[in-house]
Write an enzyme that holds these catalytic residues in place. Sequence first.
Site, short mmCIF file in Angstrom:
data_model
loop_
_atom_site.label_atom_id
_atom_site.label_comp_id
_atom_site.label_asym_id
_atom_site.label_seq_id
_atom_site.Cartn_x
_atom_site.Cartn_y
_atom_site.Cartn_z
N ASP A 136 0.86 -1.18 0.00
CA ASP A 136 0.00 0.00 0.00
C ASP A 136 0.90 1.23 0.00
O ASP A 136 1.71 1.40 0.91
CB ASP A 136 -0.90 -0.01 1.24
CG ASP A 136 -1.77 1.23 1.36
OD1 ASP A 136 -2.57 1.47 0.44
OD2 ASP A 136 -1.65 1.94 2.38
N ASP A 143 1.47 5.09 0.45
CA ASP A 143 0.89 6.27 1.11
C ASP A 143 1.82 7.48 0.90
O ASP A 143 2.46 7.96 1.84
CB ASP A 143 0.72 6.02 2.61
CG ASP A 143 -0.41 5.05 2.92
OD1 ASP A 143 -0.81 4.33 2.00
OD2 ASP A 143 -0.87 5.01 4.07
N GLU A 181 2.36 11.12 0.67
CA GLU A 181 1.68 12.34 1.08
C GLU A 181 2.64 13.53 0.98
O GLU A 181 3.33 13.84 1.94
CB GLU A 181 1.15 12.19 2.51
CG GLU A 181 0.16 11.03 2.65
CD GLU A 181 -0.40 10.90 4.06
OE1 GLU A 181 -0.43 11.92 4.79
OE2 GLU A 181 -0.80 9.79 4.43
N MET A 211 -8.58 9.19 1.65
CA MET A 211 -8.45 9.72 3.00
C MET A 211 -9.48 10.85 3.24
O MET A 211 -9.14 12.02 3.40
CB MET A 211 -7.02 10.21 3.23
CG MET A 211 -6.01 9.07 3.21
SD MET A 211 -4.29 9.61 3.53
CE MET A 211 -3.87 10.36 1.95
N TYR A 256 -10.98 12.46 5.40
CA TYR A 256 -10.99 13.04 6.74
C TYR A 256 -9.93 14.13 6.78
O TYR A 256 -9.32 14.43 5.74
CB TYR A 256 -10.73 11.98 7.82
CG TYR A 256 -9.73 10.92 7.46
CD1 TYR A 256 -8.37 11.21 7.40
CD2 TYR A 256 -10.12 9.62 7.16
CE1 TYR A 256 -7.43 10.24 7.07
CE2 TYR A 256 -9.19 8.64 6.82
CZ TYR A 256 -7.86 8.95 6.78
OH TYR A 256 -6.93 8.00 6.44
#
Length: 483
Positions: free
Chosen positions: A160, A162, A164, A237, A239
């Site tokens: 996965d 991620d 960012e 994501m 949130y």
Amino acid sequence: MKKKLTLLILSIIVFISSYTGASYAENASLPSKRIVGYFAEWNIYIENNYYEVSDIPWDKITHINYAFAKIENGKIAIIDKWAAIQKPFGDDTWDTPIKGHFGQLIKYKKQFPNVKTLISVGGWTESKYFSDVALTEESRTIFADSCVEFIRTYQFDGVDIDWEYPVSGGVATNIRRPEDKQNFTLLLKCLREKLDAAGEEDGKSYLLTIAAPAGSYNIKNTEPELYHKYLDFINVMTYDYSGSWEDVANHLSPLYMNPNDPSYPERKEKFNVDWTIKEYLRHGIPADKINMGVPYYAAGWEEISGGVSGLFGTSSKTLNSTQFHYINGLLQAADSGFVRYWDEDAMVPYLWNPATATFYSYDDEVSLKNKCNYVMDNNLGGIMIWELSGDYPEGGGNTLTSVIYDSFVTAKNEMYGDVNGDGKVNSTDLMFLKRYMLRVISDFPYPGGKRLADLNGDDNINSTDYTILKRYILKTIDSIPIN
């Protein structure tokens, strides 16, 4: 020839058993949608809300994302070796080959073979070197090969990513380049090719997923319309639309826009789950590849002035995010001074203490159920949880996860035409459908009623659906056609 045929049959069996979506629906004890839970490595320490692999509700989730691995010298690497592979648990002995969280994941997977485990790379604090590893064909290959070796060594089912974020955003020390936008897609392409090749050799199907941003600006810095074809699914994501980086108390993860939000127009329109999900759909991503992210934590502000019970008020002191079980404790304490409010527009709760002018935004059982209904109504792939330890301890420590699980298990027993959710398709449903079409009622009694009323699958509820339902009730047709 016989050997090749045996290997082919084995590969087919392994492929079918590796869940990427609908295959779970065939087992009555498993949910019809994905439930992806992030497991945070650092929670092994007492001061970080002690939480072990054994605390994971294995019987209520479909995927576990281990957060996080880092990038070191262009390759995937463990962040905390003590937590990941060294700390002894349970029956571990001095010669247990893999201890720590990884060893526990391996052991529990033997009891729950349907649950898939992925190693998540990056996250907010470990995305510094993604731009470097994505930069050239050589650097992408080195990184992808290291990921294959990693998941083979530690027996994960996939990777996965991620990052960012590509191009801009994230921690100030991140390396970033304008060409990250295209290189991100190329990195995923390289990983897909390497994982597929390894899967053919190993007789299994390795997963590749990402954590995707919710903000419109960060979405524009990627190519969802291109990269999605390399992915098994996407964890959005949805949130952190508001938080400690700003001084206005607003919703952490609103499902919909609140028209009374005093924010500037673009923020007001786009800072909600519904807009984000629809933006990814507009990019052509198949709905069943999209998982909606939900927070098991709260954003808080204090010393607030103005607003409506704190909402949209201005704060002179922000609070660090706190886990949901802390919020539940405030609700349970008779003298806490906190009152729960519900935003009917945003479809999420919030807490307000007028004495201390303190405000918390969070998701609870009610808002999670609404989000699960949204997943079902829009045919999304499932739910992603950040992160599992935030659930509160009463009831076995998985109360929030149980809401999600129960929603997706119950949904399998739904029948098209049963718009009031009583388990029967009869004249009562026909009456509700007629009243809905005539706008006497704005919704059906059952949360999934709109989905179950679309009997021909054309995304419209109209006289055609009414005719189909009437013919079914009168037994002039034996089954309700979908499509």
